[in-house]
Scaffold this motif. Structure first.
Motif, mmCIF file in Angstrom:
data_model
loop_
_atom_site.group_PDB
_atom_site.id
_atom_site.type_symbol
_atom_site.label_atom_id
_atom_site.label_comp_id
_atom_site.label_asym_id
_atom_site.label_seq_id
_atom_site.Cartn_x
_atom_site.Cartn_y
_atom_site.Cartn_z
ATOM 1 N N ALA A 193 28.220 38.474 30.017
ATOM 2 C CA ALA A 193 29.341 39.283 29.521
ATOM 3 C C ALA A 193 30.587 38.422 29.359
ATOM 4 N N GLU A 194 31.366 38.726 28.312
ATOM 5 C CA GLU A 194 32.638 38.030 28.125
ATOM 6 C C GLU A 194 33.628 38.480 29.198
ATOM 7 N N SER A 195 34.457 37.549 29.654
ATOM 8 C CA SER A 195 35.375 37.876 30.752
ATOM 9 C C SER A 195 36.796 37.450 30.434
ATOM 10 N N ARG A 196 37.716 38.108 31.134
ATOM 11 C CA ARG A 196 39.126 37.735 31.085
ATOM 12 C C ARG A 196 39.757 38.125 32.419
ATOM 13 N N PRO A 197 40.865 37.494 32.785
ATOM 14 C CA PRO A 197 41.504 37.835 34.065
ATOM 15 C C PRO A 197 42.002 39.280 34.071
ATOM 16 N N LEU A 198 42.013 39.861 35.224
ATOM 17 C CA LEU A 198 42.462 41.235 35.402
ATOM 18 C C LEU A 198 43.913 41.251 35.848
ATOM 19 N N GLY A 199 44.679 42.177 35.336
ATOM 20 C CA GLY A 199 46.037 42.397 35.835
ATOM 21 C C GLY A 199 46.990 41.280 35.484
ATOM 22 N N ASP A 200 47.448 40.528 36.527
ATOM 23 C CA ASP A 200 48.512 39.546 36.340
ATOM 24 C C ASP A 200 48.019 38.233 35.750
ATOM 25 N N GLY A 201 46.763 38.141 35.405
ATOM 26 C CA GLY A 201 46.249 36.944 34.768
ATOM 27 C C GLY A 201 45.650 35.931 35.718
ATOM 28 N N ASP A 202 45.703 36.178 37.014
ATOM 29 C CA ASP A 202 45.114 35.274 37.987
ATOM 30 C C ASP A 202 43.645 35.653 38.189
ATOM 31 N N PRO A 203 42.706 34.794 37.815
ATOM 32 C CA PRO A 203 41.286 35.139 37.955
ATOM 33 C C PRO A 203 40.890 35.477 39.388
ATOM 34 N N ALA A 204 41.604 34.901 40.356
ATOM 35 C CA ALA A 204 41.271 35.163 41.757
ATOM 36 C C ALA A 204 41.524 36.611 42.151
ATOM 37 N N SER A 205 42.389 37.302 41.399
ATOM 38 C CA SER A 205 42.702 38.695 41.719
ATOM 39 C C SER A 205 41.731 39.668 41.065
ATOM 40 N N GLY A 206 40.857 39.166 40.211
ATOM 41 C CA GLY A 206 39.869 40.023 39.579
ATOM 42 C C GLY A 206 39.606 39.642 38.142
ATOM 43 N N LEU A 207 38.455 40.104 37.649
ATOM 44 C CA LEU A 207 38.049 39.798 36.284
ATOM 45 C C LEU A 207 37.600 41.069 35.571
#
Length: 528
Positions: free
Chosen positions: A488-502
């Protein structure tokens, strides 16, 4: 909490539900665990084709047997309620908040205090537990790192919310110690009935007016209005709502309660009233995680003494990963004849029912389920999904995208080979009822027909080289059962920090008419 070696296995405080009569109060206080020790014996169809018994021992027994928890009863004494300095309390303890003792003829005055009093008592219990747990040097926990989980049934969830939300009913020290709140069948937005709608404020029998919205707004410290399900002064994402959808097996008042609550309920609490939301860290409204299970409010088919309830509870409290599924609908095409009417600006109306169910690997039940036959399917009209005027371009309203599931998973219990965690989402979009100029359009209509049906397997695989440390693969159960092969294609969640979610996107493109076009949006967050 950085120095808490036990995280996330914090002490658990159970808070029971409503007791309307004096006899119910006496029955509750006569039980050391106030009913949370009650299990169930039911039947299920085994792989052999035989109907076999399925024993659920109770949430307390399972927590003690599988997660190393202990109660606080020793030699007939309650180590938290009493003054037993020589008896250390282990960190992984289960405590039952016995707030109805004061209302008992045996242990108290026989008069039931108001819910505000119960909330203050919960505050005192947390602080007392904190002192006793931290005094045990074997626990190696400071008061600053001490945390507690609250688990509540029915009105118990309102007691917890009153303590957390109303600053006049508790202290910041006690509120800061609460890590998570799990609610079973709590009427977060009050109780509604067929005849009088919301429980009237003048109905004082058994303190039933605790479920009147005006009264609730007062003890929850909210503005008076139609929505008292708002969580404040506590993160709404750390409140879990387990919602029952079985109204028929709730036998209180010989079925009168079930009739009054209606079909889309657990026999007492309507589905629409059993959820919470509130402002997140950025001020935007956040929906609390939730699951739907075909269980009644209480009794032999009750929501607390169920395997589904236990699995949602332990995964929310102890899991490491949160996965949400949202159906983003770009377009739902009409049948050819209706398309013509729609282009002619005639009044074409359509309504849709969306069913979803989620299974997790190796467990023989569904962790959450919403179905038409259980009166819990998601309902949307065409105009809700695509607001605007007929004959104009009508882009989708993403705020109406159906939220299908919130599932918590533990990578430590993952597949040994891949170290992955996975789930299976069974998704259906059912044939709608169409109207043209106010008249039902029934040509080629078959009740129960499906526009779109798909079983989507989602697998999260740990990968140190991937953004956020995870890769998501997906697949179709009908094409390759049990295996996910597409990335699946992914992008950062929320504030753009991948560590906070995808965020991962699984495309849905259906060529037939009527058809569904869009994507299953999968949001993956670390959970602690």
């Amino acid at each position: 909490m950085k120095n808490n070696p036990h995280h996330p296995y914090h002490p658990i405080i159970y808070v029971r539900g409503f007791a309307a009569t004096q006899s119910e109060i006496e029955a509750a206080v006569a039980d050391p665990y106030m009913g949370f020790n009650i299990g169930s014996t039911k039947t299920r169809l085994a792989w052999t084709g035989q109907v076999k018994r399925f024993h659920f021992e109770s949430p307390l027994v399972r927590l003690m047997g599988e997660h190393g928890y202990r109660d606080v009863f020793v030699d007939g004494n309650d180590l938290v309620a009493g003054d037993f300095a020589d008896q250390p309390i282990p960190y992984q303890s289960i405590i039952v908040y016995r707030y109805y003792d004061e209302a008992s003829n045996d242990f108290g005055s026989g008069e039931t205090p108001p819910i505000e009093h119960f909330a203050r008592g919960l505050n005192k219990l947390i602080l007392r537990l904190q002192d006793k747990v931290c005094a045990n040097k074997r626990n190696n926990v400071s008061p600053e790192d001490f945390r507690v989980h609250l688990v509540a049934h029915s009105m118990g969830g309102l007691v917890c919310r009153a303590f957390l939300q109303n600053k006049g009913l508790g202290t910041e020290k006690a509120r800061a110690a609460v890590d998570k709140l799990f609610t079973y069948a709590t009427p977060h937005n009050g109780i509604d009935m067929r005849i009088v709608r919301n429980v009237p404020g003048w109905l004082s029998f058994g303190d039933a007016n605790n479920f009147n919205r005006e009264r609730m707004a007062n003890y929850l410290d909210l503005p008076k209005g139609d929505d008292v399900s708002i969580v404040k002064h506590f993160p709404p994402e750390r409140v879990f709502n387990l919602i029952g959808t079985n109204s028929r097996d709730y036998s209180v008042l010989r079925g009168a309660s079930s009739w009054a609550a209606g079909d889309a309920s657990d026999g007492l609490v309507r589905i629409e009233n059993a959820t919470t939301h509130g402002p997140g860290a950025d001020g935007r409204d956040v929906t609390s995680p939730r699951a739907f299970v075909h269980r009644s409010h209480s009794g032999h088919y009750g929501i607390v003494n169920s395997e589904e309830g236990y699995q949602n509870l332990t995964r929310f409290l102890f899991g490491k990963l949160r996965i949400d599924g949202i159906l983003d609908i770009d377009n739902i095409t009409f049948p050819a004849e209706l398309d013509k009417y729609h282009e002619e600006n005639r009044a074409v109306r359509a309504s849709y029912q969306i069913e979803s169910a989620v299974s997790v690997r190796k467990y023989p039940w569904q962790i959450t389920r919403r179905e038409i036959r259980e009166n819990s399917a998601i309902f949307r009209t065409y105009d809700q999904l695509f607001p605007g005027q007929p004959g104009t371009k009508r882009p989708p309203d993403r705020s109406m995208s159906p939220h299908l599931f919130s599932v918590f998973l533990d990578p430590e219990k993952s597949c040994k080979a891949s170290k992955s965690v996975s789930l299976l989402c069974d998704l259906k979009l059912l044939t709608p009822d169409y109207e043209v100029d106010g008249v039902l359009f029934l040509k080629r209509h078959y009740e129960g027909g499906v526009i779109y049906q798909r079983q989507i397997l989602v697998e999260a695989i740990p990968d140190t080289n991937a953004a956020g440390g995870w890769r998501i693969k997906y697949g179709d159960q009908e094409n390759n059962p049990g295996k996910a092969t597409l990335v699946a294609e992914s992008r950062p969640l929320g504030d753009g920090d991948p560590a906070s979610g995808l965020v991962f996107s699984i495309p849905i493109q259906q060529k037939s008419r009527p058809g569904l076009h869009g994507a299953l949006r999968v949001e993956v967050r670390p959970w602690s």
